[in-house]
Scaffold this motif. Structure first.
Motif, PDB file in Angstrom:
ATOM      1  N   GLN A  54       0.835  -1.203   0.000  1.00 38.79           N
ATOM      2  CA  GLN A  54       0.000   0.000   0.000  1.00 38.79           C
ATOM      3  C   GLN A  54       0.871   1.255   0.000  1.00 38.79           C
ATOM      4  O   GLN A  54       0.569   2.238  -0.700  1.00 38.79           O
ATOM      5  N   ALA A  55       1.945   1.231   0.773  1.00 36.59           N
ATOM      6  CA  ALA A  55       2.859   2.376   0.804  1.00 36.59           C
ATOM      7  C   ALA A  55       3.544   2.559  -0.542  1.00 36.59           C
ATOM      8  O   ALA A  55       3.713   3.688  -1.018  1.00 36.59           O
ATOM      9  N   GLU A  56       3.935   1.477  -1.178  1.00 37.01           N
ATOM     10  CA  GLU A  56       4.609   1.555  -2.477  1.00 37.01           C
ATOM     11  C   GLU A  56       3.687   2.128  -3.550  1.00 37.01           C
ATOM     12  O   GLU A  56       4.128   2.892  -4.416  1.00 37.01           O
ATOM     13  N   LEU A  57       2.413   1.758  -3.496  1.00 37.72           N
ATOM     14  CA  LEU A  57       1.447   2.322  -4.445  1.00 37.72           C
ATOM     15  C   LEU A  57       1.300   3.826  -4.226  1.00 37.72           C
ATOM     16  O   LEU A  57       1.256   4.604  -5.190  1.00 37.72           O
TER      17      LEU A  57
ATOM     18  N   PRO B 119       3.627  16.649   5.083  1.00 36.82           N
ATOM     19  CA  PRO B 119       4.016  15.260   5.362  1.00 36.82           C
ATOM     20  C   PRO B 119       2.964  14.270   4.872  1.00 36.82           C
ATOM     21  O   PRO B 119       1.762  14.581   4.874  1.00 36.82           O
ATOM     22  N   PRO B 120       3.372  13.069   4.456  1.00 37.57           N
ATOM     23  CA  PRO B 120       2.403  12.054   4.039  1.00 37.57           C
ATOM     24  C   PRO B 120       1.550  11.600   5.226  1.00 37.57           C
ATOM     25  O   PRO B 120       2.002  11.625   6.375  1.00 37.57           O
ATOM     26  N   VAL B 121       0.330  11.188   4.928  1.00 34.78           N
ATOM     27  CA  VAL B 121      -0.610  10.788   5.969  1.00 34.78           C
ATOM     28  C   VAL B 121      -1.140   9.391   5.670  1.00 34.78           C
ATOM     29  O   VAL B 121      -1.436   9.066   4.515  1.00 34.78           O
ATOM     30  N   VAL B 122      -1.250   8.578   6.721  1.00 37.24           N
ATOM     31  CA  VAL B 122      -1.909   7.274   6.617  1.00 37.24           C
ATOM     32  C   VAL B 122      -3.206   7.341   7.413  1.00 37.24           C
ATOM     33  O   VAL B 122      -3.196   7.548   8.623  1.00 37.24           O
ATOM     34  N   ASP B 123      -4.301   7.197   6.698  1.00 33.20           N
ATOM     35  CA  ASP B 123      -5.642   7.277   7.277  1.00 33.20           C
ATOM     36  C   ASP B 123      -6.110   5.860   7.619  1.00 33.20           C
ATOM     37  O   ASP B 123      -6.316   5.034   6.740  1.00 33.20           O
ATOM     38  N   ILE B 124      -6.269   5.570   8.910  1.00 30.60           N
ATOM     39  CA  ILE B 124      -6.763   4.267   9.338  1.00 30.60           C
ATOM     40  C   ILE B 124      -7.962   4.483  10.251  1.00 30.60           C
ATOM     41  O   ILE B 124      -7.849   5.100  11.314  1.00 30.60           O
ATOM     42  N   GLU B 125      -9.105   3.960   9.839  1.00 27.85           N
ATOM     43  CA  GLU B 125     -10.329   4.150  10.623  1.00 27.85           C
ATOM     44  C   GLU B 125     -11.255   2.950  10.563  1.00 27.85           C
ATOM     45  O   GLU B 125     -12.342   2.976  11.139  1.00 27.85           O
ATOM     46  N   LYS B 126     -10.840   1.880   9.871  1.00 21.78           N
ATOM     47  CA  LYS B 126     -11.638   0.660   9.801  1.00 21.78           C
ATOM     48  C   LYS B 126     -10.739  -0.553   9.987  1.00 21.78           C
ATOM     49  O   LYS B 126      -9.575  -0.539   9.575  1.00 21.78           O
TER      50      LYS B 126
ATOM     51  N   ASP C 295       4.349  -1.525   9.088  1.00 22.06           N
ATOM     52  CA  ASP C 295       5.082  -1.760   7.841  1.00 22.06           C
ATOM     53  C   ASP C 295       4.861  -0.622   6.852  1.00 22.06           C
ATOM     54  O   ASP C 295       5.799  -0.170   6.177  1.00 22.06           O
ATOM     55  N   CYS C 296       3.633  -0.160   6.764  1.00 22.40           N
ATOM     56  CA  CYS C 296       3.305   0.941   5.859  1.00 22.40           C
ATOM     57  C   CYS C 296       4.011   2.226   6.284  1.00 22.40           C
ATOM     58  O   CYS C 296       4.623   2.917   5.459  1.00 22.40           O
ATOM     59  N   LEU C 297       3.938   2.539   7.562  1.00 22.32           N
ATOM     60  CA  LEU C 297       4.572   3.758   8.071  1.00 22.32           C
ATOM     61  C   LEU C 297       6.087   3.713   7.896  1.00 22.32           C
ATOM     62  O   LEU C 297       6.709   4.715   7.516  1.00 22.32           O
ATOM     63  N   ASN C 298       6.685   2.550   8.154  1.00 27.80           N
ATOM     64  CA  ASN C 298       8.136   2.408   7.992  1.00 27.80           C
ATOM     65  C   ASN C 298       8.560   2.628   6.541  1.00 27.80           C
ATOM     66  O   ASN C 298       9.575   3.285   6.257  1.00 27.80           O
ATOM     67  N   THR C 299       7.788   2.079   5.611  1.00 30.61           N
ATOM     68  CA  THR C 299       8.119   2.211   4.193  1.00 30.61           C
ATOM     69  C   THR C 299       8.057   3.674   3.756  1.00 30.61           C
ATOM     70  O   THR C 299       8.946   4.159   3.033  1.00 30.61           O
TER      71      THR C 299
ATOM     72  N   ASN D  17      11.018   5.624   5.442  1.00 29.72           N
ATOM     73  CA  ASN D  17      12.300   5.342   4.805  1.00 29.72           C
ATOM     74  C   ASN D  17      12.420   6.020   3.443  1.00 29.72           C
ATOM     75  O   ASN D  17      13.510   6.469   3.053  1.00 29.72           O
ATOM     76  N   HIS D  18      11.328   6.104   2.726  1.00 30.07           N
ATOM     77  CA  HIS D  18      11.377   6.694   1.385  1.00 30.07           C
ATOM     78  C   HIS D  18      11.458   8.218   1.428  1.00 30.07           C
ATOM     79  O   HIS D  18      12.288   8.816   0.723  1.00 30.07           O
ATOM     80  N   TYR D  19      10.617   8.837   2.247  1.00 33.88           N
ATOM     81  CA  TYR D  19      10.539  10.297   2.245  1.00 33.88           C
ATOM     82  C   TYR D  19      11.445  10.954   3.281  1.00 33.88           C
ATOM     83  O   TYR D  19      11.662  12.170   3.230  1.00 33.88           O
ATOM     84  N   GLY D  20      11.950  10.184   4.214  1.00 30.69           N
ATOM     85  CA  GLY D  20      12.830  10.747   5.223  1.00 30.69           C
ATOM     86  C   GLY D  20      12.108  11.621   6.239  1.00 30.69           C
ATOM     87  O   GLY D  20      12.737  12.434   6.920  1.00 30.69           O
ATOM     88  N   ILE D  21      10.808  11.450   6.344  1.00 26.60           N
ATOM     89  CA  ILE D  21      10.017  12.209   7.306  1.00 26.60           C
ATOM     90  C   ILE D  21       8.979  11.284   7.918  1.00 26.60           C
ATOM     91  O   ILE D  21       8.453  10.400   7.244  1.00 26.60           O
TER      92      ILE D  21
END
Length: 262
Positions: free
Chosen positions: A134-137, A150-157, A172-176, A179-183
């Motif tokens: 999901q992070a790679e997409l 900054p990028p955001v991961v929306d988790i609500e379900k 795993d998603c947050l780590n990816t 690591n890619h964006y450095g933030i």
């Protein structure tokens, strides 16, 4: 007999005048009270209403978030000054959801840049799918984020995903993304979901919290927040559908300084 009757009649007349007089006085007092309430309501509460909703007091930086559900957006109208007191400083837009992409993201992303409004992208996370993929997409869809929020991961379900598995895939998603964006990415969720499914394990991440039941600040959560989504029913020129409205906690400094305006 006649004199007595006249006295009685006069007495009855006086007793009937008193209730009538008090009724008029009571009616006048009620009218004045209602008028005072109307004046207070107009000057105290009317000024707090912007974009069709109550805006929390004491916050200086306001933004919206959008997705394909807002349909085709008139960006010229959206970016025109609309309220002398409340200025829209940033817009977040959905880039992907699970292993699918938002149909309007590419257009919205380009238009926000062309109109000079600070922009950011978010990923709507599906816990029942691989977090890394999901992070790679998201990364493929969004590309570089220089000068963006900054990028955001929306988790609500949960999608009926085991709690332990949910946390592992989210991490795993947050780590990816990190690591890619450095933030460090921002986690978006609502108060009870954070409390029941995430908790201390994700306290190190900036938090974007959705909570619509209070007008002063979010409750049900015992950690600092960085963005507060306080309404999902805002109306703004350029968008025909309802829009989510947010305020920024500038004290936490997760945003570039020019967004906060300090």
């Amino acid at each position: 007999m006649s004199a007595t009757r006249r006295k009685r009649r006069k007495g009855k007349k006086k007793s009937s005048e008193r209730p009538t007089r008090w009724k008029w006085i009571l009616a006048l007092c009620c009218g004045l009270a209602l008028a005072c309430i109307a004046v207070v309501n107009h000057f105290l509460f009317h000024k707090c209403t912007h974009y069709g909703i109550k805006i929390p007091a004491g916050y200086h930086t306001h933004g919206i978030d959008i997705s394909q559900y807002q349909g085709k957006i008139d960006w010229d109208a959206l970016c025109m000054p609309q309220d002398s007191d409340i200025h829209i400083s940033f817009v977040y837009m959905r880039a992907s959801m699970g292993m699918r992409t938002d149909k309007k993201f590419k257009t919205n992303w380009q238009e926000a840049k062309a109109h000079g409004i600070k922009r950011g992208a978010y990923l709507f996370f599906h816990p029942n799918k691989d977090g890394v993929k999901q992070a790679e997409l998201f990364i493929k869809r969004v590309g570089r984020l220089e000068g963006c929020l900054p990028p955001v991961v929306d988790i609500e379900k949960t999608y009926r995903t085991d709690k332990t598995v949910l946390k592992k895939r989210l991490q795993d998603c947050l780590n990816t993304l990190h690591n890619h964006y450095g933030i460090r990415p921002v986690v978006y969720t609502y108060t009870t979901f954070y409390r029941d499914y995430l908790g201390e394990k994700f306290d190190k991440y900036p938090l974007w919290i959705a909570h619509y039941e209070r007008e002063d600040k979010p409750d049900y959560i015992n950690r600092p927040w960085d963005i507060w989504q306080h309404s999902e029913r805002g109306k703004i020129a350029g968008i025909t559908e309802f829009v989510d409205f947010n305020v920024l906690n500038c004290n936490n400094n997760i945003m570039p300084c020019e967004v906060c305006g300090y």
